[in-house]
Design a protein around this motif. Sequence first.
Motif, PDB file in Angstrom:
ATOM      1  N   VAL A  36       0.862  -1.180   0.000  1.00  0.00           N
ATOM      2  CA  VAL A  36       0.000   0.000   0.000  1.00  0.00           C
ATOM      3  C   VAL A  36       0.896   1.227   0.000  1.00  0.00           C
ATOM      4  CG1 VAL A  36      -1.859   1.242   1.147  1.00  0.00           C
ATOM      5  CG2 VAL A  36      -1.759  -1.258   1.315  1.00  0.00           C
ATOM      6  N   HIS A  37       1.055   1.840  -1.167  1.00  0.00           N
ATOM      7  CA  HIS A  37       1.822   3.082  -1.260  1.00  0.00           C
ATOM      8  C   HIS A  37       0.845   4.247  -1.140  1.00  0.00           C
ATOM      9  CE1 HIS A  37       5.364   0.817  -2.331  1.00  0.00           C
ATOM     10  NE2 HIS A  37       6.065   1.926  -2.477  1.00  0.00           N
ATOM     11  N   TRP A  38       0.753   4.748   0.070  1.00  0.00           N
ATOM     12  CA  TRP A  38      -0.161   5.850   0.399  1.00  0.00           C
ATOM     13  C   TRP A  38       0.615   6.818   1.270  1.00  0.00           C
ATOM     14  CZ3 TRP A  38      -4.346   5.790   4.678  1.00  0.00           C
ATOM     15  CH2 TRP A  38      -5.261   6.840   4.487  1.00  0.00           C
ATOM     16  N   GLY A  39       0.664   8.053   0.875  1.00  0.00           N
ATOM     17  CA  GLY A  39       1.441   9.020   1.630  1.00  0.00           C
ATOM     18  C   GLY A  39       1.199  10.425   1.129  1.00  0.00           C
ATOM     19  N   LEU A  40       2.049  11.327   1.536  1.00  0.00           N
ATOM     20  CA  LEU A  40       1.927  12.730   1.143  1.00  0.00           C
ATOM     21  C   LEU A  40       1.957  12.885  -0.378  1.00  0.00           C
ATOM     22  CD1 LEU A  40       1.702  15.616   2.088  1.00  0.00           C
ATOM     23  CD2 LEU A  40       4.177  15.634   2.501  1.00  0.00           C
ATOM     24  N   TYR A  41       2.694  12.002  -1.046  1.00  0.00           N
ATOM     25  CA  TYR A  41       2.780  12.020  -2.514  1.00  0.00           C
ATOM     26  C   TYR A  41       1.445  11.718  -3.175  1.00  0.00           C
ATOM     27  CZ  TYR A  41       3.607   7.249  -0.906  1.00  0.00           C
ATOM     28  OH  TYR A  41       3.525   6.058  -0.226  1.00  0.00           O
ATOM     29  N   SER A  42       0.476  11.212  -2.403  1.00  0.00           N
ATOM     30  CA  SER A  42      -0.839  10.895  -2.967  1.00  0.00           C
ATOM     31  C   SER A  42      -1.672  12.150  -3.208  1.00  0.00           C
ATOM     32  CB  SER A  42      -1.595   9.940  -2.035  1.00  0.00           C
ATOM     33  OG  SER A  42      -0.841   8.772  -1.783  1.00  0.00           O
ATOM     34  N   LEU A  43      -1.236  13.308  -2.703  1.00  0.00           N
ATOM     35  CA  LEU A  43      -1.944  14.553  -2.996  1.00  0.00           C
ATOM     36  C   LEU A  43      -1.659  15.034  -4.415  1.00  0.00           C
ATOM     37  CD1 LEU A  43      -1.924  14.550   0.258  1.00  0.00           C
ATOM     38  CD2 LEU A  43      -2.268  17.007   0.007  1.00  0.00           C
ATOM     39  N   PRO A  44      -0.393  15.321  -4.786  1.00  0.00           N
ATOM     40  CA  PRO A  44      -0.151  15.690  -6.184  1.00  0.00           C
ATOM     41  C   PRO A  44      -0.417  14.524  -7.124  1.00  0.00           C
ATOM     42  CG  PRO A  44       1.928  15.489  -4.992  1.00  0.00           C
ATOM     43  CD  PRO A  44       0.831  15.418  -3.974  1.00  0.00           C
ATOM     44  N   ALA A  45      -0.070  13.300  -6.696  1.00  0.00           N
ATOM     45  CA  ALA A  45      -0.450  12.066  -7.401  1.00  0.00           C
ATOM     46  C   ALA A  45      -0.173  12.150  -8.894  1.00  0.00           C
ATOM     47  CB  ALA A  45      -1.928  11.751  -7.135  1.00  0.00           C
ATOM     48  N   TRP A  46       1.071  12.434  -9.233  1.00  0.00           N
ATOM     49  CA  TRP A  46       1.346  12.607 -10.658  1.00  0.00           C
ATOM     50  C   TRP A  46       2.794  12.249 -10.968  1.00  0.00           C
ATOM     51  CZ3 TRP A  46       4.335  15.107 -14.287  1.00  0.00           C
ATOM     52  CH2 TRP A  46       3.825  15.134 -15.599  1.00  0.00           C
ATOM     53  N   ALA A  67       5.112   7.928  -8.968  1.00  0.00           N
ATOM     54  CA  ALA A  67       4.533   9.139  -8.380  1.00  0.00           C
ATOM     55  C   ALA A  67       5.006   9.356  -6.953  1.00  0.00           C
ATOM     56  CB  ALA A  67       3.009   9.056  -8.431  1.00  0.00           C
ATOM     57  N   GLU A  68       5.388   8.256  -6.249  1.00  0.00           N
ATOM     58  CA  GLU A  68       5.876   8.396  -4.873  1.00  0.00           C
ATOM     59  C   GLU A  68       7.255   9.041  -4.801  1.00  0.00           C
ATOM     60  OE1 GLU A  68       7.068   4.239  -6.216  1.00  0.00           O
ATOM     61  OE2 GLU A  68       5.389   5.629  -6.502  1.00  0.00           O
ATOM     62  N   TRP A  69       7.906   9.231  -5.955  1.00  0.00           N
ATOM     63  CA  TRP A  69       9.184   9.937  -6.023  1.00  0.00           C
ATOM     64  C   TRP A  69       8.990  11.439  -6.287  1.00  0.00           C
ATOM     65  CZ3 TRP A  69      14.640   8.747  -6.500  1.00  0.00           C
ATOM     66  CH2 TRP A  69      14.976   7.493  -5.977  1.00  0.00           C
ATOM     67  N   SER A 294       3.440   2.906 -11.745  1.00  0.00           N
ATOM     68  CA  SER A 294       3.806   3.618 -10.525  1.00  0.00           C
ATOM     69  C   SER A 294       3.305   2.830  -9.328  1.00  0.00           C
ATOM     70  CB  SER A 294       3.182   5.018 -10.530  1.00  0.00           C
ATOM     71  OG  SER A 294       3.394   5.687  -9.303  1.00  0.00           O
ATOM     72  N   PHE A 295       3.968   3.008  -8.185  1.00  0.00           N
ATOM     73  CA  PHE A 295       3.450   2.453  -6.931  1.00  0.00           C
ATOM     74  C   PHE A 295       2.442   3.428  -6.316  1.00  0.00           C
ATOM     75  CE2 PHE A 295       7.304  -0.082  -7.406  1.00  0.00           C
ATOM     76  CZ  PHE A 295       6.908  -1.333  -6.956  1.00  0.00           C
ATOM     77  N   GLY A 296       2.863   4.676  -6.095  1.00  0.00           N
ATOM     78  CA  GLY A 296       1.914   5.674  -5.629  1.00  0.00           C
ATOM     79  C   GLY A 296       0.883   5.980  -6.707  1.00  0.00           C
ATOM     80  N   PHE A 297      -0.326   6.385  -6.295  1.00  0.00           N
ATOM     81  CA  PHE A 297      -1.385   6.697  -7.255  1.00  0.00           C
ATOM     82  C   PHE A 297      -0.922   7.767  -8.226  1.00  0.00           C
ATOM     83  CE2 PHE A 297      -5.277   9.417  -8.057  1.00  0.00           C
ATOM     84  CZ  PHE A 297      -5.743   8.630  -9.103  1.00  0.00           C
TER      85      PHE A 297
END
Length: 450
Positions: A36-46, A67-69, A294-297
Motif C-alpha cells: 500500500v503506497h499511500w502518503g503525502l505524494y498521494s496529494l499531487p499524485a502525478w 509518483a511516490e518519487w 507507478s506504486f503511488g497513485f
Amino acid sequence: MNFETRIGPDLGADAPDYPPMAVPEWYRDAKLGFFVHWGLYSLPAWAPPHPPGGVPVEDAYAHHQYAEWYANTVRIEGSPTWRRHQELYGPGRTYEDLADEWDVTGFDADAFVGDLVSAGARYVVPTTKHHDGFCLWDSATTTFTAPRRGPGRDLIAELHDATRRRDTRFGVYFSGALDWHASDFPPIESDTDLFRFRRADEWFSRYAAAQLEELIDRFRPDLLWNDIEWPDGGKGGDEFAVAALFRRYLEAVPDGAVNDRWGVPRHGFLTREYTHVPDILGHPWESTRGLGYSFGFNQAEGNEHSLSGTALVRLLVDVVSKNGNLLLNVGPRADGSLPDLQRAAMRELGAWLQRDGDAIYGTRPWVRAGEPIGVPRAYTRTATTVNAIVLDPAPGVVELPADLSGELRPWSDGTSAVVRSRPDGTREVELPERLRAEPAVAVRIDTVNS
C-alpha cells in the motif's frame, strides 16, 4: 543495477554477527500480499506514465514514472513534474507544504483492508515512511508525521488494527537510507546519485534505527520490508546497527520475514521489482510491482498503463510457479479510496482465487515451472497434487506430459474431467466450455494414488 543486492562496506574483523534469517513457512504459503503506497505524494499524485526503461537512461530520474518519487522529481528544475508543480501550486509552495492539506476524513481502514483480503491478500504491507521522510505513524523522532500534520491520525495504527481484525499478516515498508526531509542533498538525477546522496552518518543511523524500533515495538510486524539499503553508519556491531535490530526483531517476532534490501551480507527472501524471472529460483523470492507503472497513485495513468484482471491472474500464477510470492501494490488516492481501475482488476483476481486458490496458496514449485511448447501453462504442487494451471484456456484443450501420470481430480465445481490418452504416455484434457473464458484454469493431478 539491482539495488536490492548491493552490499555495503567490508567491515573486516569488525563485521557484526547476524542472526539466522530463514524464510518462514507462513510467508512461503501466503503467496499473495498487498503493498500500500499511500502518503503525502498521494496529494499531487502525478508522474509521467511510462514503463520501466521507457525513457533514455539520462532522463530516467527527471521523468521518473513513480509518483511516490514526487518529492525528488519536483526538485529537478525543468522536469515535467517541476513544471506541473509550478503551474498548480506556484513557485513558493514546496512539497512539504502540502502536508497540512492532506485530508483523510472519510478513510475507513476496515473497509480498505477488507477489499484487499477479498482480492486474496494473505499479508498487507503499507509504506510507513517513504523516501520523503513523512511518517504515517505517531513517531517520537519527528513532527513530520500524519498525526501531527494534515491527517491528524495514526494511519499505520489504523491499518495494523484493521489487518489484525481480518486475521491477516501485517508487515511494514520502511525507507532505510533515503530520507529527503532529514537531508539537504541535491535531487537524485542518476543511479550514481542514488547511492551518493544518502545519509550514512551515525546520527542518521540512530534516527532510522529509532524509527524502526518504534514500528517493531508498537506493531510486532510479521514482515520487515526495507528499501534502498540501510545507512552505512549503522552496519557495524553497535546496538543501534542493523544486525542488532535484526536480533531484537526476531526475538520479538520469531517467525518474522525480512527482505534483502539492507545492503548487508545477510537477508531473508529476495525481491524483484518490475522484473520477469525466467525460471524457478532456489531461494524464496518476491515479485513486486504496481497495477500500473507507478506504486503511488498516478492520476495520469489509464487503462493502457495498467494490468487487466486477466494479466494479473497470469502474473500471480507465473510468479508462484517459480517459487515466488507476489506483493501487488495498490496506490490509493489521497483520501484513501482505491481508484476504479485498480478495484476492477482486484475483483477479478479475488474471484479467480475463490475458485482455483488451492492451486496457489500453500504450494511449492514442481520440477519445472512450465513447458516450452504447447498451450501456455505453469505448475505448482502440494504434498498430494500437481497443478497444471492453463494460462490460455480459450483453445479448450491442454496436453499433460507423460511424467504427470496421476489420476485427474474433479474440476472446482465437482464435475469430472474428460481425458484422452495417447500411445506416447501424454494425455489430452478437455477444458469445460464454462471455463474457457477464464484467465486461467487449474488441472489437478493426484500424485498419491497414481
